[in-house]
Design a protein around this motif. Structure first.
Motif, PDB file in Angstrom:
ATOM      1  N   THR A  43       1.287  -0.811  -0.047  1.00 36.85           N
ATOM      2  CA  THR A  43      -0.113   0.015  -0.167  1.00 36.85           C
ATOM      3  C   THR A  43       1.156   1.322   0.057  1.00 36.85           C
ATOM      4  O   THR A  43       1.909   0.976   0.825  1.00 36.85           O
ATOM      5  N   SER A  44       0.336   2.032  -1.190  1.00 31.70           N
ATOM      6  CA  SER A  44       1.430   3.198  -0.517  1.00 31.70           C
ATOM      7  C   SER A  44       0.091   4.264  -0.940  1.00 31.70           C
ATOM      8  O   SER A  44      -0.958   4.830  -1.002  1.00 31.70           O
ATOM      9  N   ILE A  45       0.886   5.242   0.529  1.00 37.18           N
ATOM     10  CA  ILE A  45       0.703   6.505   0.294  1.00 37.18           C
ATOM     11  C   ILE A  45       1.293   7.978   0.151  1.00 37.18           C
ATOM     12  O   ILE A  45       2.355   7.821   0.359  1.00 37.18           O
ATOM     13  N   TYR A  46       0.220   8.524  -0.355  1.00 35.98           N
ATOM     14  CA  TYR A  46       1.119   9.655  -1.359  1.00 35.98           C
ATOM     15  C   TYR A  46       0.395  10.903  -1.659  1.00 35.98           C
ATOM     16  O   TYR A  46      -0.497  11.010  -1.794  1.00 35.98           O
ATOM     17  N   ARG A  47       1.339  12.264  -1.658  1.00 36.03           N
ATOM     18  CA  ARG A  47       0.421  13.454  -2.340  1.00 36.03           C
ATOM     19  C   ARG A  47       0.916  13.314  -3.463  1.00 36.03           C
ATOM     20  O   ARG A  47       1.864  13.501  -4.011  1.00 36.03           O
ATOM     21  N   TRP A  48      -0.346  13.754  -4.346  1.00 40.49           N
ATOM     22  CA  TRP A  48      -0.351  14.005  -5.812  1.00 40.49           C
ATOM     23  C   TRP A  48      -1.956  14.645  -6.155  1.00 40.49           C
ATOM     24  O   TRP A  48      -2.119  15.296  -5.659  1.00 40.49           O
ATOM     25  N   GLN A  49      -1.265  15.781  -6.379  1.00 37.97           N
ATOM     26  CA  GLN A  49      -2.264  17.259  -6.797  1.00 37.97           C
ATOM     27  C   GLN A  49      -2.883  17.695  -5.711  1.00 37.97           C
ATOM     28  O   GLN A  49      -4.037  17.970  -6.291  1.00 37.97           O
ATOM     29  N   GLY A  50      -2.297  18.234  -4.730  1.00 39.20           N
ATOM     30  CA  GLY A  50      -2.804  18.811  -3.206  1.00 39.20           C
ATOM     31  C   GLY A  50      -3.346  17.676  -2.838  1.00 39.20           C
ATOM     32  O   GLY A  50      -4.203  18.101  -2.326  1.00 39.20           O
ATOM     33  N   GLN A  51      -3.838  16.194  -3.097  1.00 34.64           N
ATOM     34  CA  GLN A  51      -4.897  15.394  -2.104  1.00 34.64           C
ATOM     35  C   GLN A  51      -3.716  14.319  -1.988  1.00 34.64           C
ATOM     36  O   GLN A  51      -2.664  13.617  -2.708  1.00 34.64           O
ATOM     37  N   ILE A  52      -3.656  13.905  -1.088  1.00 34.67           N
ATOM     38  CA  ILE A  52      -3.494  12.920  -0.247  1.00 34.67           C
ATOM     39  C   ILE A  52      -4.116  11.294  -0.613  1.00 34.67           C
ATOM     40  O   ILE A  52      -5.497  11.083  -0.801  1.00 34.67           O
ATOM     41  N   GLU A  53      -3.691  10.642  -1.288  1.00 37.11           N
ATOM     42  CA  GLU A  53      -4.344   9.247  -1.882  1.00 37.11           C
ATOM     43  C   GLU A  53      -3.591   7.758  -1.648  1.00 37.11           C
ATOM     44  O   GLU A  53      -2.345   7.885  -0.684  1.00 37.11           O
ATOM     45  N   THR A  54      -3.864   6.739  -1.807  1.00 34.83           N
ATOM     46  CA  THR A  54      -3.561   5.756  -1.212  1.00 34.83           C
ATOM     47  C   THR A  54      -4.151   4.990  -2.451  1.00 34.83           C
ATOM     48  O   THR A  54      -4.771   4.840  -2.941  1.00 34.83           O
ATOM     49  N   ALA A  55      -2.926   4.142  -2.783  1.00 31.77           N
ATOM     50  CA  ALA A  55      -3.035   2.886  -3.637  1.00 31.77           C
ATOM     51  C   ALA A  55      -2.568   1.317  -2.980  1.00 31.77           C
ATOM     52  O   ALA A  55      -1.515   1.433  -2.684  1.00 31.77           O
ATOM     53  N   SER A  56      -3.306   0.326  -4.463  1.00 37.10           N
ATOM     54  CA  SER A  56      -2.576  -1.273  -3.650  1.00 37.10           C
ATOM     55  C   SER A  56      -1.299  -0.991  -4.892  1.00 37.10           C
ATOM     56  O   SER A  56      -2.210  -0.746  -6.133  1.00 37.10           O
ATOM     57  N   GLU A  57      -0.072  -1.165  -5.061  1.00 30.23           N
ATOM     58  CA  GLU A  57       0.737  -1.478  -6.105  1.00 30.23           C
ATOM     59  C   GLU A  57       1.815  -2.303  -6.000  1.00 30.23           C
ATOM     60  O   GLU A  57       1.887  -3.446  -4.754  1.00 30.23           O
TER      61      GLU A  57
END
Length: 112
Positions: A43-57
């Motif tokens: 699980t990756s948690i990151y900021r993208w274009q001003g929003q905090i995102e969570t993705a399975s990678e």
């Protein structure tokens, strides 16, 4: 330059195993990488274009040489569905000499 300083470990992530496997096969088939490890999902948690995102990678580890880096980077970018794929190259300080030589041998351009 020592053998170890010629070797790179490239890290990237893909959104699914199928796209990670496709990249791995291309890299090894084209002698751009000696070996590609496809790891278990994370699980990756990151900021993208001003929003905090969570993705399975799916993390991918690529063993190659400095000489092949540009071609590996271009191949990742051409195969990757992300607008901005993670591509991080880490130079190796040391390693088993015979393994490092194997990486160098497997990524030497030949007429295949």
């Amino acid at each position: 330059m020592t053998e170890s300083s010629r070797i790179l470990l490239i890290l990237t992530n893909f959104p699914d195993e199928a796209s990670a496997r496709k990249l791995a096969k291309i890299l090894v088939d084209q002698q751009l990488a000696a070996c590609v490890n496809i790891l278990q999902g994370c699980t990756s948690i990151y900021r993208w274009q001003g929003q905090i995102e969570t993705a399975s990678e799916i993390p991918v580890l690529i063993k190659t040489t400095r000489q092949r880096y540009q071609d590996v980077e271009q191949t990742i970018k051409s195969q990757h569905p992300y607008e901005l794929p993670e591509i991080i190259a880490v130079p190796l300080d040391s390693g088993l000499p015979a393994y490092l030589q194997w990486i160098a041998n497997e990524t030497t351009e030949t007429d295949i």
